[in-house]
Motif scaffolding. Structure first.
Motif, PDB file in Angstrom:
ATOM      1  N   LEU A  71       6.123  17.039  36.559  1.00  0.00           N
ATOM      2  CA  LEU A  71       6.979  15.878  36.328  1.00  0.00           C
ATOM      3  C   LEU A  71       8.373  16.137  36.864  1.00  0.00           C
ATOM      4  N   ILE A  72       9.060  15.065  37.258  1.00  0.00           N
ATOM      5  CA  ILE A  72      10.456  15.176  37.673  1.00  0.00           C
ATOM      6  C   ILE A  72      11.301  14.942  36.433  1.00  0.00           C
ATOM      7  N   GLY A  73      12.023  15.962  35.962  1.00  0.00           N
ATOM      8  CA  GLY A  73      12.845  15.816  34.769  1.00  0.00           C
ATOM      9  C   GLY A  73      12.075  16.164  33.507  1.00  0.00           C
ATOM     10  N   ASP A  74      12.826  16.320  32.391  1.00  0.00           N
ATOM     11  CA  ASP A  74      12.194  16.726  31.134  1.00  0.00           C
ATOM     12  C   ASP A  74      12.635  15.835  29.975  1.00  0.00           C
ATOM     13  N   PHE A  75      12.822  14.546  30.278  1.00  0.00           N
ATOM     14  CA  PHE A  75      13.288  13.617  29.248  1.00  0.00           C
ATOM     15  C   PHE A  75      12.146  12.981  28.455  1.00  0.00           C
ATOM     16  N   LEU A  76      10.900  13.240  28.835  1.00  0.00           N
ATOM     17  CA  LEU A  76       9.748  12.690  28.118  1.00  0.00           C
ATOM     18  C   LEU A  76       9.352  13.634  26.998  1.00  0.00           C
ATOM     19  N   ASP A  77       9.497  13.158  25.742  1.00  0.00           N
ATOM     20  CA  ASP A  77       9.090  14.018  24.629  1.00  0.00           C
ATOM     21  C   ASP A  77       7.649  13.704  24.215  1.00  0.00           C
ATOM     22  N   LYS A 111      15.132   7.791  34.030  1.00  0.00           N
ATOM     23  CA  LYS A 111      15.441   6.489  34.633  1.00  0.00           C
ATOM     24  C   LYS A 111      15.443   5.345  33.628  1.00  0.00           C
ATOM     25  N   VAL A 112      15.038   5.648  32.390  1.00  0.00           N
ATOM     26  CA  VAL A 112      15.016   4.627  31.344  1.00  0.00           C
ATOM     27  C   VAL A 112      16.113   4.950  30.335  1.00  0.00           C
ATOM     28  N   ASN A 113      16.980   3.995  30.082  1.00  0.00           N
ATOM     29  CA  ASN A 113      18.083   4.186  29.142  1.00  0.00           C
ATOM     30  C   ASN A 113      17.551   4.551  27.755  1.00  0.00           C
ATOM     31  N   LYS A 114      18.048   5.648  27.185  1.00  0.00           N
ATOM     32  CA  LYS A 114      17.577   6.104  25.869  1.00  0.00           C
ATOM     33  C   LYS A 114      17.736   5.030  24.804  1.00  0.00           C
ATOM     34  N   LYS A 115      18.793   4.245  24.951  1.00  0.00           N
ATOM     35  CA  LYS A 115      19.102   3.209  23.963  1.00  0.00           C
ATOM     36  C   LYS A 115      18.004   2.153  23.885  1.00  0.00           C
ATOM     37  N   TYR A 116      17.330   1.887  25.040  1.00  0.00           N
ATOM     38  CA  TYR A 116      16.324   0.835  25.092  1.00  0.00           C
ATOM     39  C   TYR A 116      14.895   1.367  25.097  1.00  0.00           C
ATOM     40  N   LYS A 117      14.743   2.687  25.180  1.00  0.00           N
ATOM     41  CA  LYS A 117      13.432   3.288  25.431  1.00  0.00           C
ATOM     42  C   LYS A 117      12.370   2.845  24.420  1.00  0.00           C
ATOM     43  N   LYS A 118      12.631   3.031  23.120  1.00  0.00           N
ATOM     44  CA  LYS A 118      11.636   2.699  22.093  1.00  0.00           C
ATOM     45  C   LYS A 118      11.284   1.220  22.122  1.00  0.00           C
ATOM     46  N   ALA A 187      16.717 -16.064  34.495  1.00  0.00           N
ATOM     47  CA  ALA A 187      16.910 -14.855  35.325  1.00  0.00           C
ATOM     48  C   ALA A 187      16.537 -13.622  34.514  1.00  0.00           C
ATOM     49  N   LEU A 188      16.234 -12.533  35.210  1.00  0.00           N
ATOM     50  CA  LEU A 188      15.946 -11.277  34.511  1.00  0.00           C
ATOM     51  C   LEU A 188      17.187 -10.775  33.790  1.00  0.00           C
ATOM     52  N   SER A 189      17.020 -10.351  32.556  1.00  0.00           N
ATOM     53  CA  SER A 189      18.124  -9.768  31.804  1.00  0.00           C
ATOM     54  C   SER A 189      18.259  -8.288  32.161  1.00  0.00           C
ATOM     55  N   LYS A 190      19.243  -7.632  31.554  1.00  0.00           N
ATOM     56  CA  LYS A 190      19.410  -6.190  31.768  1.00  0.00           C
ATOM     57  C   LYS A 190      18.165  -5.442  31.302  1.00  0.00           C
ATOM     58  N   LEU A 191      17.613  -5.876  30.165  1.00  0.00           N
ATOM     59  CA  LEU A 191      16.390  -5.243  29.655  1.00  0.00           C
ATOM     60  C   LEU A 191      15.210  -5.494  30.594  1.00  0.00           C
ATOM     61  N   GLY A 192      15.142  -6.717  31.122  1.00  0.00           N
ATOM     62  CA  GLY A 192      14.066  -7.059  32.044  1.00  0.00           C
ATOM     63  C   GLY A 192      14.106  -6.200  33.293  1.00  0.00           C
ATOM     64  N   ASN A 193      15.304  -6.013  33.837  1.00  0.00           N
ATOM     65  CA  ASN A 193      15.456  -5.151  35.016  1.00  0.00           C
ATOM     66  C   ASN A 193      15.053  -3.720  34.711  1.00  0.00           C
ATOM     67  N   GLU A 194      15.483  -3.240  33.544  1.00  0.00           N
ATOM     68  CA  GLU A 194      15.175  -1.866  33.147  1.00  0.00           C
ATOM     69  C   GLU A 194      13.659  -1.658  33.034  1.00  0.00           C
ATOM     70  N   LEU A 195      12.982  -2.638  32.446  1.00  0.00           N
ATOM     71  CA  LEU A 195      11.542  -2.521  32.262  1.00  0.00           C
ATOM     72  C   LEU A 195      10.803  -2.527  33.591  1.00  0.00           C
ATOM     73  N   VAL A 196      11.145  -3.467  34.466  1.00  0.00           N
ATOM     74  CA  VAL A 196      10.459  -3.580  35.758  1.00  0.00           C
ATOM     75  C   VAL A 196      10.633  -2.309  36.584  1.00  0.00           C
ATOM     76  N   GLN A 197      11.859  -1.805  36.646  1.00  0.00           N
ATOM     77  CA  GLN A 197      12.109  -0.616  37.463  1.00  0.00           C
ATOM     78  C   GLN A 197      11.475   0.638  36.868  1.00  0.00           C
ATOM     79  N   GLY A 198      11.216   0.599  35.555  1.00  0.00           N
ATOM     80  CA  GLY A 198      10.536   1.728  34.930  1.00  0.00           C
ATOM     81  C   GLY A 198       9.029   1.684  35.107  1.00  0.00           C
ATOM     82  N   CYS A 199       8.484   0.466  35.246  1.00  0.00           N
ATOM     83  CA  CYS A 199       7.028   0.288  35.297  1.00  0.00           C
ATOM     84  C   CYS A 199       6.440   0.380  36.702  1.00  0.00           C
ATOM     85  N   PHE A 200       7.296   0.205  37.722  1.00  0.00           N
ATOM     86  CA  PHE A 200       6.755   0.129  39.079  1.00  0.00           C
ATOM     87  C   PHE A 200       7.478   1.086  40.024  1.00  0.00           C
ATOM     88  N   LYS A 201       6.701   1.660  40.930  1.00  0.00           N
ATOM     89  CA  LYS A 201       7.285   2.507  41.979  1.00  0.00           C
ATOM     90  C   LYS A 201       8.055   1.626  42.961  1.00  0.00           C
TER      91      LYS A 201
END
Length: 350
Positions: A71-77, A111-118, A187-201
């Motif tokens: 994995l790239i990075g170690d932020f996944l617990d 790449k996913v903001n900790k504040k929104y992750k859960k 329009a996509l919100s900040k959360l919407g953008n965060e989700l899309v960019q996290g779900c797709f390459k």
């Protein structure tokens, strides 16, 4: 190989991948025992569910590892890993398995903001494939200016996210995405953008990934004083069609009116001015110069050029054709198109 043998092979592959992935996650050694328990329990469920789960496990880890040995990075617990894998296995739709893995990979890479992750993990589990696809297409339409099927306009992101308002499912999708704060005011919100960019390459967030094309560069202003002359209108129609076929969106301007103006593209830093009737041009010279606004200008004469008119513009390309020769006029259209594409390419160069 027997059906049971095939099933065992799939199960063994999924088992190995899961153990390998757990080794990559900090603090996950104790989770192997839990996994063995889950694996043992799964022996008591039907073959269909067993095979389905194994396929989902495999797809999940394809998204997680993306063909890499680590994995790239170690932020996944461990908790996030198990939460996403559990949701993946319990999802009533099977098409999102790889998406869950990709989202886990994005978390690992930070790449996913900790504040929104859960919140986004839970929200992802509540989305249908159709809703997720709408978000993806809306993101692409927001970041690229997509071409309409008739090659005359641009696809607004709002139209994708709203869908057909007469269709009950589109209406429900939009309401659901709005309630989840993924979409706001069409329009996509900040959360919407965060989700899309996290779900797709990145490769999945290009126009060609959804079988669309995008306009090149920006909107090109084509300016003329002769939009009421039938012969000039015919010439302009074919010129604009030629530009559009090359994925260059053109705004057609005249001192008398404005039409076909793009509302989504930034205007290109150069323009085209087309002149046939010199006397008609001179009546509107000040307005046309104001429209050109000092930008580099592809100045095209249908007929002989006028040096006094040429001096009024910041000319980057000077073209003329025989107003009685259709082939000469056609050649000039091609030259205009080539000049436009060349300038767009130059503007994009680093």
């Amino acid at each position: 190989m027997t059906r049971r043998g095939s099933s065992d092979l799939v199960f063994t592959a999924g088992d190995s991948i899961t153990k390998f992935a757990l080794d990559l996650i900090p603090g996950a050694s104790a989770s192997k025992a839990l996994y063995e328990l889950i694996k043992a329990a799964s022996d008591n469920i039907g073959k269909y569910q067993e095979e389905r789960n194994e396929k989902r496990v495999k797809k999940f880890h394809e998204g997680l590892l993306n063909g890499e040995p680590t994995l790239i990075g170690d932020f996944l617990d461990v908790d996030d890993y198990h939460a996403l894998l559990k949701i993946c296995l319990s999802d009533i739709e099977g098409g999102k398995s790889k998406v869950y893995g990709q989202f886990a990979r994005s978390i690992a890479a930070g790449k996913v903001n900790k504040k929104y992750k859960k919140y986004l993990i839970v929200t992802l589990s509540q989305l249908t494939n159709q809703q997720l696809d709408k978000l993806r297409r809306g993101w692409i339409a927001t970041n690229y200016t997509l071409v309409t099927p008739d090659y005359r306009g641009s696809i607004a992101p709002k139209n994708i996210l709203l869908g057909d308002e007469a269709e009950i499912m589109d209406e429900m999708d939009h309401e659901s995405l709005s309630v989840k704060k993924l979409v706001k005011n069409g329009a996509l919100s900040k959360l919407g953008n965060e989700l899309v960019q996290g779900c797709f390459k990145r490769s999945q967030l290009l126009p060609e990934a959804i079988k669309e094309t995008s306009w090149a560069g920006g909107a090109l202003d084509v300016i003329t004083a002769e939009t009421r002359h039938h012969s000039t209108i015919e010439y302009l129609d074919t010129l604009l069609s030629l530009l559009h076929s090359g994925l260059v969106k053109a705004n057609l301007y005249s001192p008398a009116n404005e039409f076909d103006q793009s509302d989504l593209l930034e205007v290109l830093p150069f323009c085209v001015v087309l002149i046939r009737d010199h006397s008609l041009f001179k009546e509107s010279a000040d307005e046309i110069r104001a429209m050109a606004n000092g930008r580099p200008t592809i100045l095209a004469f249908i007929g002989k050029k006028d040096e006094k008119i040429v001096k009024l513009f910041n000319v980057c390309d000077l073209l003329e054709c025989d107003d009685r020769d259709l082939q000469s006029q056609s050649d000039m259209k091609n030259k205009i198109s080539i000049a436009v594409r060349r300038k767009i390419t130059f503007a994009k160069a680093p």
